[in-house]
Design an enzyme around this catalytic site. Sequence first.
Site, PDB file in Angstrom:
ATOM      1  N   ARG A 215       0.852  -1.193   0.000  1.00  0.00           N
ATOM      2  CA  ARG A 215       0.000   0.000   0.000  1.00  0.00           C
ATOM      3  C   ARG A 215       0.884   1.238   0.000  1.00  0.00           C
ATOM      4  O   ARG A 215       1.722   1.398   0.903  1.00  0.00           O
ATOM      5  CB  ARG A 215      -0.871   0.041   1.254  1.00  0.00           C
ATOM      6  CG  ARG A 215      -1.624  -1.258   1.522  1.00  0.00           C
ATOM      7  CD  ARG A 215      -3.072  -1.133   1.168  1.00  0.00           C
ATOM      8  NE  ARG A 215      -3.725  -2.427   1.199  1.00  0.00           N
ATOM      9  CZ  ARG A 215      -4.868  -2.684   1.824  1.00  0.00           C
ATOM     10  NH1 ARG A 215      -5.479  -1.718   2.488  1.00  0.00           N
ATOM     11  NH2 ARG A 215      -5.415  -3.883   1.764  1.00  0.00           N
ATOM     12  N   GLU A 217       0.753   4.028   1.173  1.00  0.00           N
ATOM     13  CA  GLU A 217       0.256   4.982   2.176  1.00  0.00           C
ATOM     14  C   GLU A 217       1.243   6.135   2.253  1.00  0.00           C
ATOM     15  O   GLU A 217       2.426   5.916   2.473  1.00  0.00           O
ATOM     16  CB  GLU A 217       0.180   4.326   3.563  1.00  0.00           C
ATOM     17  CG  GLU A 217      -0.475   2.957   3.608  1.00  0.00           C
ATOM     18  CD  GLU A 217      -1.953   3.036   3.912  1.00  0.00           C
ATOM     19  OE1 GLU A 217      -2.469   4.170   3.977  1.00  0.00           O
ATOM     20  OE2 GLU A 217      -2.584   1.978   4.065  1.00  0.00           O
ATOM     21  N   ARG A 223       0.879   2.740  12.846  1.00  0.00           N
ATOM     22  CA  ARG A 223       0.176   1.494  12.537  1.00  0.00           C
ATOM     23  C   ARG A 223       0.042   1.205  11.046  1.00  0.00           C
ATOM     24  O   ARG A 223      -0.697   0.307  10.650  1.00  0.00           O
ATOM     25  CB  ARG A 223      -1.205   1.513  13.197  1.00  0.00           C
ATOM     26  CG  ARG A 223      -2.141   2.562  12.667  1.00  0.00           C
ATOM     27  CD  ARG A 223      -3.533   2.376  13.252  1.00  0.00           C
ATOM     28  NE  ARG A 223      -4.533   3.026  12.432  1.00  0.00           N
ATOM     29  CZ  ARG A 223      -4.717   4.332  12.401  1.00  0.00           C
ATOM     30  NH1 ARG A 223      -3.980   5.141  13.137  1.00  0.00           N
ATOM     31  NH2 ARG A 223      -5.645   4.844  11.617  1.00  0.00           N
ATOM     32  N   HIS A 224       0.735   1.963  10.212  1.00  0.00           N
ATOM     33  CA  HIS A 224       0.712   1.690   8.775  1.00  0.00           C
ATOM     34  C   HIS A 224       2.081   1.278   8.266  1.00  0.00           C
ATOM     35  O   HIS A 224       3.096   1.883   8.634  1.00  0.00           O
ATOM     36  CB  HIS A 224       0.259   2.931   7.995  1.00  0.00           C
ATOM     37  CG  HIS A 224      -1.204   3.188   8.107  1.00  0.00           C
ATOM     38  ND1 HIS A 224      -1.724   3.988   9.086  1.00  0.00           N
ATOM     39  CD2 HIS A 224      -2.248   2.735   7.371  1.00  0.00           C
ATOM     40  CE1 HIS A 224      -3.047   4.022   8.945  1.00  0.00           C
ATOM     41  NE2 HIS A 224      -3.389   3.271   7.918  1.00  0.00           N
ATOM     42  N   GLU A 362      -8.161  -0.538  13.813  1.00  0.00           N
ATOM     43  CA  GLU A 362      -8.830  -1.538  12.987  1.00  0.00           C
ATOM     44  C   GLU A 362      -7.906  -2.734  12.778  1.00  0.00           C
ATOM     45  O   GLU A 362      -6.731  -2.558  12.483  1.00  0.00           O
ATOM     46  CB  GLU A 362      -9.181  -0.913  11.637  1.00  0.00           C
ATOM     47  CG  GLU A 362      -9.788  -1.890  10.658  1.00  0.00           C
ATOM     48  CD  GLU A 362      -9.710  -1.375   9.226  1.00  0.00           C
ATOM     49  OE1 GLU A 362     -10.143  -0.243   8.958  1.00  0.00           O
ATOM     50  OE2 GLU A 362      -9.214  -2.130   8.367  1.00  0.00           O
ATOM     51  N   SER A 365     -10.987  -6.144   7.898  1.00  0.00           N
ATOM     52  CA  SER A 365     -12.211  -5.789   7.173  1.00  0.00           C
ATOM     53  C   SER A 365     -12.683  -7.022   6.430  1.00  0.00           C
ATOM     54  O   SER A 365     -11.872  -7.846   6.014  1.00  0.00           O
ATOM     55  CB  SER A 365     -11.961  -4.724   6.111  1.00  0.00           C
ATOM     56  OG  SER A 365     -11.481  -3.558   6.675  1.00  0.00           O
ATOM     57  N   ARG A 413      -0.727  -6.047  12.677  1.00  0.00           N
ATOM     58  CA  ARG A 413      -1.621  -5.400  13.653  1.00  0.00           C
ATOM     59  C   ARG A 413      -2.111  -6.408  14.690  1.00  0.00           C
ATOM     60  O   ARG A 413      -2.308  -6.064  15.851  1.00  0.00           O
ATOM     61  CB  ARG A 413      -2.793  -4.736  12.939  1.00  0.00           C
ATOM     62  CG  ARG A 413      -2.353  -3.513  12.159  1.00  0.00           C
ATOM     63  CD  ARG A 413      -3.549  -2.712  11.719  1.00  0.00           C
ATOM     64  NE  ARG A 413      -3.141  -1.593  10.874  1.00  0.00           N
ATOM     65  CZ  ARG A 413      -3.980  -0.727  10.346  1.00  0.00           C
ATOM     66  NH1 ARG A 413      -5.275  -0.855  10.568  1.00  0.00           N
ATOM     67  NH2 ARG A 413      -3.531   0.250   9.602  1.00  0.00           N
TER      68      ARG A 413
HETATM   69  P1  AMO Z   1      -8.344  -3.645   4.336  1.00  0.00           P
HETATM   70  O1  AMO Z   1      -7.892  -2.661   3.325  1.00  0.00           O
HETATM   71  O2  AMO Z   1      -9.162  -3.143   5.464  1.00  0.00           O
HETATM   72  O3  AMO Z   1      -9.237  -4.793   3.634  1.00  0.00           O
HETATM   73  O4  AMO Z   1      -7.104  -4.435   4.900  1.00  0.00           O
HETATM   74  C1  AMO Z   1      -7.289  -5.512   5.790  1.00  0.00           C
HETATM   75  C2  AMO Z   1      -6.369  -5.393   6.973  1.00  0.00           C
HETATM   76  O5  AMO Z   1      -5.014  -5.399   6.560  1.00  0.00           O
HETATM   77  C3  AMO Z   1      -4.254  -4.607   7.428  1.00  0.00           C
HETATM   78  N1  AMO Z   1      -3.615  -3.515   6.693  1.00  0.00           N
HETATM   79  C4  AMO Z   1      -2.472  -2.923   7.030  1.00  0.00           C
HETATM   80  N2  AMO Z   1      -1.612  -3.127   8.036  1.00  0.00           N
HETATM   81  C5  AMO Z   1      -0.531  -2.355   8.116  1.00  0.00           C
HETATM   82  N3  AMO Z   1      -0.232  -1.378   7.238  1.00  0.00           N
HETATM   83  C6  AMO Z   1      -1.062  -1.124   6.200  1.00  0.00           C
HETATM   84  N4  AMO Z   1      -0.758  -0.164   5.333  1.00  0.00           N
HETATM   85  C7  AMO Z   1      -2.237  -1.908   6.064  1.00  0.00           C
HETATM   86  N5  AMO Z   1      -3.261  -1.933   5.186  1.00  0.00           N
HETATM   87  C8  AMO Z   1      -4.078  -2.912   5.586  1.00  0.00           C
HETATM   88  C9  AMO Z   1      -5.200  -4.047   8.477  1.00  0.00           C
HETATM   89  C10 AMO Z   1      -6.520  -4.098   7.756  1.00  0.00           C
HETATM   90  O6  AMO Z   1      -7.590  -4.143   8.644  1.00  0.00           O
HETATM   91  N6  AMO Z   1      -9.712  -6.850   0.669  1.00  0.00           N
HETATM   92  C11 AMO Z   1     -10.024  -6.400   2.016  1.00  0.00           C
HETATM   93  C12 AMO Z   1     -10.238  -7.546   2.957  1.00  0.00           C
HETATM   94  C13 AMO Z   1     -11.461  -8.365   2.634  1.00  0.00           C
HETATM   95  O7  AMO Z   1     -12.538  -7.770   2.498  1.00  0.00           O
HETATM   96  O8  AMO Z   1     -11.345  -9.590   2.550  1.00  0.00           O
HETATM   97  C14 AMO Z   1      -8.909  -5.493   2.512  1.00  0.00           C
HETATM   98  O9  AMO Z   1      -7.814  -5.478   1.990  1.00  0.00           O
HETATM   99  O10 AMO Z   1      -5.159  -4.900   9.596  1.00  0.00           O
HETATM  100  P1  ATP Z   2      -9.077   0.796   5.295  1.00  0.00           P
HETATM  101  O1  ATP Z   2      -8.358   1.376   4.114  1.00  0.00           O
HETATM  102  O2  ATP Z   2      -9.967  -0.365   4.965  1.00  0.00           O
HETATM  103  O3  ATP Z   2      -9.717   1.800   6.183  1.00  0.00           O
HETATM  104  P2  ATP Z   2      -6.820   0.622   7.037  1.00  0.00           P
HETATM  105  O4  ATP Z   2      -6.358  -0.457   7.883  1.00  0.00           O
HETATM  106  O5  ATP Z   2      -5.807   1.400   6.289  1.00  0.00           O
HETATM  107  O6  ATP Z   2      -7.920   0.041   6.083  1.00  0.00           O
HETATM  108  P3  ATP Z   2      -7.059   2.578   8.913  1.00  0.00           P
HETATM  109  O7  ATP Z   2      -5.984   3.281   8.214  1.00  0.00           O
HETATM  110  O8  ATP Z   2      -6.845   1.962  10.239  1.00  0.00           O
HETATM  111  O9  ATP Z   2      -7.658   1.519   7.940  1.00  0.00           O
HETATM  112  O10 ATP Z   2      -8.300   3.444   8.905  1.00  0.00           O
HETATM  113  C1  ATP Z   2      -8.969   3.830  10.026  1.00  0.00           C
HETATM  114  C2  ATP Z   2      -9.218   5.303   9.938  1.00  0.00           C
HETATM  115  O11 ATP Z   2      -8.053   5.981  10.361  1.00  0.00           O
HETATM  116  C3  ATP Z   2      -9.479   5.754   8.531  1.00  0.00           C
HETATM  117  O12 ATP Z   2     -10.849   5.792   8.254  1.00  0.00           O
HETATM  118  C4  ATP Z   2      -8.877   7.131   8.485  1.00  0.00           C
HETATM  119  O13 ATP Z   2      -9.825   8.135   8.752  1.00  0.00           O
HETATM  120  C5  ATP Z   2      -7.868   7.133   9.596  1.00  0.00           C
HETATM  121  N1  ATP Z   2      -6.539   7.134   9.010  1.00  0.00           N
HETATM  122  C6  ATP Z   2      -6.072   6.354   8.040  1.00  0.00           C
HETATM  123  N2  ATP Z   2      -4.812   6.628   7.750  1.00  0.00           N
HETATM  124  C7  ATP Z   2      -4.451   7.606   8.583  1.00  0.00           C
HETATM  125  C8  ATP Z   2      -3.263   8.324   8.785  1.00  0.00           C
HETATM  126  N3  ATP Z   2      -2.185   8.070   8.076  1.00  0.00           N
HETATM  127  N4  ATP Z   2      -3.238   9.263   9.740  1.00  0.00           N
HETATM  128  C9  ATP Z   2      -4.311   9.511  10.483  1.00  0.00           C
HETATM  129  N5  ATP Z   2      -5.473   8.875  10.332  1.00  0.00           N
HETATM  130  C10 ATP Z   2      -5.559   7.939   9.405  1.00  0.00           C
END
Ligand code: AMO
Ligand code: ATP
Length: 439
Positions: A215, A217, A223-224, A362, A365, A413
Site C-alpha cells: 500500500r 500509504e 500502525r501503517h 482496525e 475488514s 496489527r
Molecule cells: P483492508 O484494506 O481493510 O481490507 O485491509 C485488511 C487489513 O489489513 C491490514 N492492513 C495494514 N496493516 C498495516 N499497514 C497497512 N498499510 C495496512 N493496510 C491494511 C489491516 C486491515 O484491517 N480486501 C479487504 C479484505 C477483505 O474484504 O477480505 C482489505 O484489503 O489490519
Molecule cells: P481501510 O483502508 O480499509 O480503512 P486501514 O487499515 O488502512 O484500512 P485505517 O488506516 O486503520 O484503515 O483506517 C482507520 C481510519 O483511520 C481511517 O478511516 C482514516 O480516517 C484514519 N486514518 C487512516 N490513515 C491515517 C493516517 N495516516 N493518519 C491519520 N489517520 C488515518
Amino acid sequence: NLRTHYASQIKPEELGDQKVTVAGWVHEVRDLGGICFVVVRDRTGRSQITLVKKKTDPELLEQARKLVRESVVSITGSVKPEGKAPNGYELIPDEITLLNEADSPLPMDTTGKVEAELDTRLDSRFIDLRRERTTAIFKVRHEVLKAVRGYLTDNGFIETSSPKVVATATEGGTSLFPITYFDREAFLNQSPQLFKQILMSGGLDRVFEIGPIFRAEEHDTRRHLNEATSIDIEASFCDHFDVMEVLEEMVAYVYEQVIENASDSLAVLDVELKVPQVPFKRVTYDEAIEIVNANTDEMLNWGDDLGTAAEHAIGEYVFKETGESHYFIIDWPTEIKPFYAMPYEDNPILSKGFDMMHRTMELSSGAQRIHIPELLIERIESQGLDPDGFEFYLKAFRYGMPPHAGWGIGCERLVMTMLGTENIRDVVLFPRDRRRLSP
Ligand code: AMO
Ligand code: ATP
C-alpha cells in the site's frame, strides 16, 4: 560438530561425563583475575563458561580473555551444576573455536542497558535481534502464524497464493505502487481480494492466504506499513456473519495457542495475555456514530467514515461496557465500503461489510461479496472505476459464482495489539515505510 546442544537443552544431571559443544555469540567476558567467565548466548538462552586460572591451560585462558564481545564461537567442554549460573550449569571448556570475530564498537548496545531508538535498531536489525526482547516478538509472531494455519486448515480452508504483480487496484486507486512489467504498466497488489473471489468460482470453496500486500500509504504512522502481511480468507455459501464467526474464533484460538506455546517469550516481554471472549460485541455503524457524537467533540454525519479519533472513542466505550478489546462494526453504508461488498437485499444503502476492531485500531475488514455480475458492474461504475479493467475478474462471475464472503486481517496489527507494542515496526523484521527501503 559445531554444536551438540542449545544453551537451554543442557541438563547437568542427564549428561554425566558426556562432553557438550555450545555455539553462539560472546555475550560477555568477565575476567576477575583468578577466574574468568565467558557467557555464550544462543537463540534459547545463555551458557556460562568458567575458566579457573589454576586449573586451566594458560593458552586456553588467554584465548578466552581476548574474546571480543558478540564474536561467534563454538565451545566444547564438560558440564557441572552451578546454581549461580544462567540455566543452572557451567561449562568447563576443553576447546574454544573462534568462528568469526566481531568488530568494535558495536553499532548498538545488546545488553539492554541502553535503550536504543527504534530507527537505530532497525538500521542494525541483525544486532537488535540479539536482544532477548526483540527475538521474543518474532517467536510470538511465529506462534501466531502457526496457530492461524492450524485453525484454518482444521476448519476446511485450503492454503493458496495469489500473484503480487497485478494489473488492477482493489482497495481504491490512490494507494498503489506502479511498477514496470516488461513494457507494460503494472502494480504491486494491495490485496488478494479479486483472486480469492475468483477461486470461489473455481469451486475451491474455502481458501486462505498469508502473504504480502503493498500500500502506497503517504503518511508515516505507528500502525501503517507500505508492505504488510495479510491473512485472507474467502468462503463459499457463506454470509458475512458466518465468516465473522470464523474470524473471532480464530483470533481467540491464536491467543490461546500463544499463551500455551510462547509463555517464555510473553514473560520476556512482560505481557500477560487474556484470551478474548467470543462472540465479540457487534456494534452497528449507526450506534458507532451515536457513540462518537455523544462522547467526543466530533460531530459525525451518517455516511462519514470513522477516523482515528472516532475509532478510539468507540473502542473505549466498548471496553468500558464489556471489558473486552475486540469488537465488530457492522451494517456500514454501502457507499463507504469497497465495490465488492454486498448491499443488504432489503435495504441496499447498508452493506454486508464489517470491520473487526481492537480497542486501539482496525484489525480486519470483510464482507459478504456481491456474486451477481450485473450488480457488481453497477457498483464498480458507481465508485468511478472502469469495469473493462476488471474483465478477468468479472468473467468468473458469469459462469457459476456461488454466494461467498471473506475477510483480511493484518498479521502485524494482530501481533502488535496482542503484545501492546508502541509501533507496528517493532513487529516487522525489515519494515518498509515512507522513508525506509533498506535493510
Ligand atoms: P483492508 O484494506 O481493510 O481490507 O485491509 C485488511 C487489513 O489489513 C491490514 N492492513 C495494514 N496493516 C498495516 N499497514 C497497512 N498499510 C495496512 N493496510 C491494511 C489491516 C486491515 O484491517 N480486501 C479487504 C479484505 C477483505 O474484504 O477480505 C482489505 O484489503 O489490519
Ligand atoms: P481501510 O483502508 O480499509 O480503512 P486501514 O487499515 O488502512 O484500512 P485505517 O488506516 O486503520 O484503515 O483506517 C482507520 C481510519 O483511520 C481511517 O478511516 C482514516 O480516517 C484514519 N486514518 C487512516 N490513515 C491515517 C493516517 N495516516 N493518519 C491519520 N489517520 C488515518
